[in-house]
Write an enzyme that holds these catalytic residues in place. Sequence first.
Site, short mmCIF file in Angstrom:
data_model
loop_
_atom_site.label_atom_id
_atom_site.label_comp_id
_atom_site.label_asym_id
_atom_site.label_seq_id
_atom_site.Cartn_x
_atom_site.Cartn_y
_atom_site.Cartn_z
N GLU A 401 0.81 -1.23 0.00
CA GLU A 401 0.00 0.00 0.00
C GLU A 401 0.84 1.28 0.00
O GLU A 401 0.51 2.26 0.66
CB GLU A 401 -0.95 0.02 1.22
CG GLU A 401 -1.65 -1.28 1.52
CD GLU A 401 -2.65 -1.69 0.44
OE1 GLU A 401 -2.76 -0.97 -0.58
OE2 GLU A 401 -3.29 -2.73 0.60
N GLY A 402 1.95 1.26 -0.72
CA GLY A 402 2.87 2.40 -0.72
C GLY A 402 3.89 2.20 0.38
O GLY A 402 3.53 2.00 1.54
#
Length: 590
Positions: A401-402
């Site tokens: 997620e980043g």
Amino acid sequence: MLKSVTGGSFIIEDVDYPTVVTPDQLTDEQRMIADTTRDFVEGEVTPHDEQLETLDYDLTVDLIRKAGDLGLLGADVPEMYGGLELDKVSSTLINERLSKASSFALSVGAHVGIGTLPIVYFGTEEQKKRYLPELASGQKIAAYCLTEPSSGSDAQGAKANAVLSEDKSYYTLSGTKQFITNAAFADVFIVYAKVDGEHFSTFIVERTMDGVSIGPEEKKMGIKGSSTCPLILEEVKVPAENLLWEVGKGHLIAFNILNIGRFKLAAGSVGAAKETIELSANYANERTQFGRPISSFPLVGKKLAEMNVKTYLLESMVYRTAGLMDDAMKDIDFSKPDAGVVSAKAIAEYQLEYSINKVFSSETLDSIADEGVQIHGGYGYIQEYKVERIYRDSRINRIFEGTNEINRLLIPGTLIKRAMKGQLPLMEKAQALQSELLSMVPGRTFDGTLEQESHLIAMAKKMFLMVGGQAVQKYQLDLEKEQEILSHLADMMIQVFAIESAFARTKQLIDKRGEEKAANAIAMTEIAVHEAFDVIESLAKESIASMESGDTLRTQLSVLKKLGRRTPINLTARKRQIAEKVAYSSKYVV
């Protein structure tokens, strides 16, 4: 009733603690949902734990469908499309309880979160009617396809291409997506591609479409029971009606869905942290050395206490954020054409908080898992003991997620952008602080429970404003190049949000139970605030030293010293108090 709170405002305003949502406020219905999830995991998933870890696709799909039968896949899906349309606290409870299912929890999480939510929030009425009922029931399984071999955090650098046919009836998609969770058995893929190599857009691609193929499974360090494969698109003809939202709006869908994904990752981390404490406490009570259980040794107890305190912070932060999400999204009508625009705005309101949750949760769980292995000693390195798997599985969260590095840049970057748009009086607060700092900060004595901690949280915010205001003034538009300072500002904000969340929760517990029954929560809050304050003060000092020198530096450090005045507390005694409770209960305690 929770009043509306502007995203990021916590760093410049005092918390209205009675309005903060906590896990101690659950309704009977929410507890029932949590119990249903727990029973499903213990009754249906755990007995097949070892088989799931061998990557048994059929078993995974069968269990996902059983979860669908119980409604566990439809928490975030509107009722009109076959879901339960639960509040975010309830869906958070499901995520937390599912975490005990290890890799299976990831398979479910990818399906219900980043796989299904793009259609929930940004789909047309026809798309929602077509896909959501089967996704909510588990008859179809979803996957999210953003990452490519040459683009990870730089999502808009994607090379997957989409070309609209002359009759405008379909798009031809070509490209490769990498590290796709659920790829081996997913039916529906949310795919990002650039229309004409330029306009970043989102498409709903079905597995049965010609030209769709799946690459081999990746051999991973952890989460071995989840499918992770490349998705290969070779001139796939995707009907034009499968375009999600509008051409060129893919970045808004991607970023907002990633925001939700970051939060859901944090919710799962709460459950994993609690399980690690339970495993570690039980082992420490059963393992004897030198004639007594190792839980009775102060250094082992210190580990258990610190694991418990970190989990208290994380849990408090996550449910506070769930409450904010509920408030932001409570009025969305998913049947209206503007649902996508309204959803994007609502989700984006707390994007800063989602990144804070993601970074803090992933690093907290890593730390707790590491200490869990240490408490187990040599057995913690053996696969027969689940703590070994938790340790390996947790590592991916700092990349998912980043990456945490990207999220650290997003946190202060988002705050500054909101201030520049007039959404937060950040610079006004920083300027007002400048004149305040010129005068002496008088010494204070604190007699009441958590009075000093309340003061320290306020001083921590002033330290952030001092450093942040100075950084903006010095570097202006070039501040984005000063990644070390931005990272320090992010860490200061993360620490403030964590301790303030715990503080607000503890104040509520004191009001509800009284100080005696809230003694553990009080001790954990005191520990957390004082230890976090050390971190915040150190980050502020390092940041100032990187920006100033000579007399200016000495003046700034003198001001910082005034803000940091406090009376140390006996951390050892408080940690022993928590350790005793954890060892006695053999689980996470509040």
